[in-house]
Write a protein that holds these residues in place. Structure first.
Motif, PDB file in Angstrom:
ATOM      1  N   ASP A 101      -6.176   5.998   8.058  1.00 36.22           N
ATOM      2  CA  ASP A 101      -6.833   5.172   7.046  1.00 36.22           C
ATOM      3  C   ASP A 101      -6.171   5.352   5.686  1.00 36.22           C
ATOM      4  O   ASP A 101      -5.790   6.465   5.302  1.00 36.22           O
ATOM      5  CB  ASP A 101      -8.321   5.532   6.933  1.00 36.22           C
ATOM      6  CG  ASP A 101      -9.087   5.190   8.209  1.00 36.22           C
ATOM      7  OD1 ASP A 101      -8.598   4.342   8.965  1.00 36.22           O
ATOM      8  OD2 ASP A 101     -10.159   5.796   8.432  1.00 36.22           O
TER       9      ASP A 101
ATOM     10  N   ILE B  74      -7.422   5.304   2.646  1.00 31.39           N
ATOM     11  CA  ILE B  74      -8.139   6.180   1.705  1.00 31.39           C
ATOM     12  C   ILE B  74      -7.804   7.642   1.964  1.00 31.39           C
ATOM     13  O   ILE B  74      -7.546   8.419   1.033  1.00 31.39           O
ATOM     14  CB  ILE B  74      -9.663   5.960   1.807  1.00 31.39           C
ATOM     15  CG1 ILE B  74     -10.024   4.533   1.376  1.00 31.39           C
ATOM     16  CG2 ILE B  74     -10.415   6.983   0.939  1.00 31.39           C
ATOM     17  CD1 ILE B  74      -9.662   4.214  -0.053  1.00 31.39           C
ATOM     18  N   TYR B  75      -7.788   8.044   3.241  1.00 30.28           N
ATOM     19  CA  TYR B  75      -7.467   9.437   3.573  1.00 30.28           C
ATOM     20  C   TYR B  75      -6.005   9.752   3.259  1.00 30.28           C
ATOM     21  O   TYR B  75      -5.683  10.857   2.797  1.00 30.28           O
ATOM     22  CB  TYR B  75      -7.763   9.712   5.048  1.00 30.28           C
ATOM     23  CG  TYR B  75      -9.242   9.749   5.365  1.00 30.28           C
ATOM     24  CD1 TYR B  75     -10.067  10.731   4.817  1.00 30.28           C
ATOM     25  CD2 TYR B  75      -9.815   8.808   6.212  1.00 30.28           C
ATOM     26  CE1 TYR B  75     -11.425  10.765   5.116  1.00 30.28           C
ATOM     27  CE2 TYR B  75     -11.172   8.832   6.511  1.00 30.28           C
ATOM     28  CZ  TYR B  75     -11.973   9.809   5.955  1.00 30.28           C
ATOM     29  OH  TYR B  75     -13.315   9.841   6.236  1.00 30.28           O
TER      30      TYR B  75
ATOM     31  N   ASP C 119       0.835  -1.214   0.000  1.00 31.95           N
ATOM     32  CA  ASP C 119       0.000   0.000   0.000  1.00 31.95           C
ATOM     33  C   ASP C 119       0.863   1.254   0.000  1.00 31.95           C
ATOM     34  O   ASP C 119       0.487   2.273  -0.597  1.00 31.95           O
ATOM     35  CB  ASP C 119      -0.930   0.009   1.217  1.00 31.95           C
ATOM     36  CG  ASP C 119      -2.083  -0.978   1.067  1.00 31.95           C
ATOM     37  OD1 ASP C 119      -2.386  -1.348  -0.082  1.00 31.95           O
ATOM     38  OD2 ASP C 119      -2.663  -1.369   2.092  1.00 31.95           O
TER      39      ASP C 119
END
Length: 426
Positions: free
Chosen positions: A105, A107-108, A54
């Motif tokens: 997170d 996504i943030y 990620d």
């Protein structure tokens, strides 16, 4: 010259010097902000529970955002004002700094990386363009441009070193005096301080006045037509096209140092590097880069101010150092070659910029610098993919061999220009 004319000239010179000082101050503060977090940003994100795959996506998103928005935002800067554009970049940098500090997170954090890419795209070339646009036409303008670009890049490295030293001191204090960090650890402190550095720059950036070129024209072309025209001009102009392709290939090669040097060094010392060691290594490489920027002026003189010859020389030295890293198993040789690469790479940056500035007018300066940065990003992304393929079936050292070949090939773009009239006499 009468008294009134002399007074007016002194006032104009004083105004120009005031702008130059502000531009260098902005550059130093921007460097400080980067240096505060550059040694530890990936460690900080991994500590949030983000896995390595990620993290790779987050890093790639920054590059992709820059590739997509670099040129359009460069046109925006030339069209609506570089000072305004740089201020917008500071706003996105503040959002990035406090976002990475606050959110955990994925996504943030992904959104924060998009903000980072937009910030770098907005800032790309704005300060340098304002600086060069203020230099009047004169016989030895290219030499003056090269010195100013080298000084500006030196100012950024000075800021980066200051930020990295502060980060190192904070990490050591956190290690030995943890009671001082009751609310935040030293990495969180770095991101808070980085956001503060960007906020401090805002009033300074807004006080630097530059005139958008489209306001001088009664009828301005649309944004899309301007973008289309800029793409066509890059394709048609031989010098600009050569510089862009040369940058792309060179970026493919130097990415090995940026992404793989920690892995190679850890193999040589056979132990995991401590967090504070990243700051030490980062500071040492930054100081070597600073020496490269400062001494680039003397390197130009050595090559009789033939910028293409000096650029070829720097790239050949850089490529040779990569081959030495590949061939040697010595830690000392690795460190020496690492410093040589940083020195040669930094010395070549102002040379490349000068060759570009020689060939463009003020109204297109930020746009063309954005193209250069875009080609640099694309080259880096291709380089990461190519080097990942190389390392998948070989020892990590083969990455440096492949990079050395690519860097030497990039010097070939400038070989034909060495004997052309591409220099300015003293």
């Amino acid at each position: 010259m009468n008294v009134g004319a002399r007074f007016l000239l002194e006032k104009v010179n004083s105004h120009i010097m005031n702008i130059y000082k502000k531009l260098h101050l902005l550059t130093v503060l921007s460097g400080v902000a980067s240096g505060l977090t550059a040694p530890i940003i990936y460690i900080f994100i991994l500590d949030k529970g983000i896995d390595i795959s990620d993290l790779g996506i987050l890093i790639t998103v920054v590059s992709l955002t820059m590739v997509l928005f670099e040129v359009p935002l460069g046109l925006f800067a030339d069209r609506y004002g570089k000072s305004l554009t740089y201020t917008l970049s500071l706003i996105f940098n503040v959002l990035f700094s406090f976002g990475v500090f606050y959110f955990n997170d994925f996504i943030y954090l992904l959104l924060c990386m998009i903000f980072a890419g937009l910030a770098m795209s907005l800032a790309s070339g704005t300060i340098e363009a304002m600086l060069i646009n203020g230099i009047e036409e004169q016989e030895n303008k290219s030499i003056i441009v090269q010195k100013n670009v080298a000084n500006l890049k030196s100012a950024r490295v000075v800021g980066i070193v200051i930020g990295a030293v502060v980060s190192l001191i904070a990490s050591i204090m956190y290690l030995y005096y943890p009671s001082y960090f009751t609310s935040f650890d030293y990495m969180e402190f770095g991101f808070i301080a980085m956001g503060a550095m960007y906020i401090i720059q805002m009033p300074i950036a807004l006080s630097v006045k530059d005139e958008p070129f489209n306001r001088r024209e009664s009828t301005s072309p649309t944004f899309l037509s301007t973008l289309s025209h800029s793409i066509v001009s890059v394709k048609k102009d031989k010098i600009t096209r050569t510089l862009m392709l040369s940058t792309l290939l060179f970026a493919m090669g130097v990415i090995a140092i940026e992404k793989f040097w920690q892995i190679r060094l850890s193999e040589l010392i056979e132990e995991r590097s401590l967090p504070w060691l990243f700051s030490v290594a980062f500071i040492c490489s930054s100081l070597t880069s600073l020496a490269g920027h400062i001494l680039s002026v003397h390197i130009c003189r050595f090559f009789s101010n033939n910028f293409n010859s000096a650029l070829v020389g720097c790239r050949l030295v850089c490529g040779t150092a990569y081959f030495a890293i590949f061939l040697s198993e010595s830690i000392l040789m690795f460190i020496i070659c690492l410093l040589v690469v940083n020195f040669a790479f930094s010395a070549s940056q102002s040379l490349l910029s000068t060759l570009l500035h020689e060939n463009i007018e003020n109204s297109r300066r930020t746009t063309l610098l954005s193209y250069l940065s875009c080609f640099n990003q694309v080259g880096g992304m291709i380089g990461i993919a190519v080097m990942a393929l190389v390392v998948s079936g070989n020892n990590i050292s083969y990455v440096f061999m492949a990079s050395g070949i690519v860097i030497i090939l990039s010097a070939g773009f400038h070989m034909n220009s060495i004997f052309e009239k591409n220099y300015c006499p003293e």
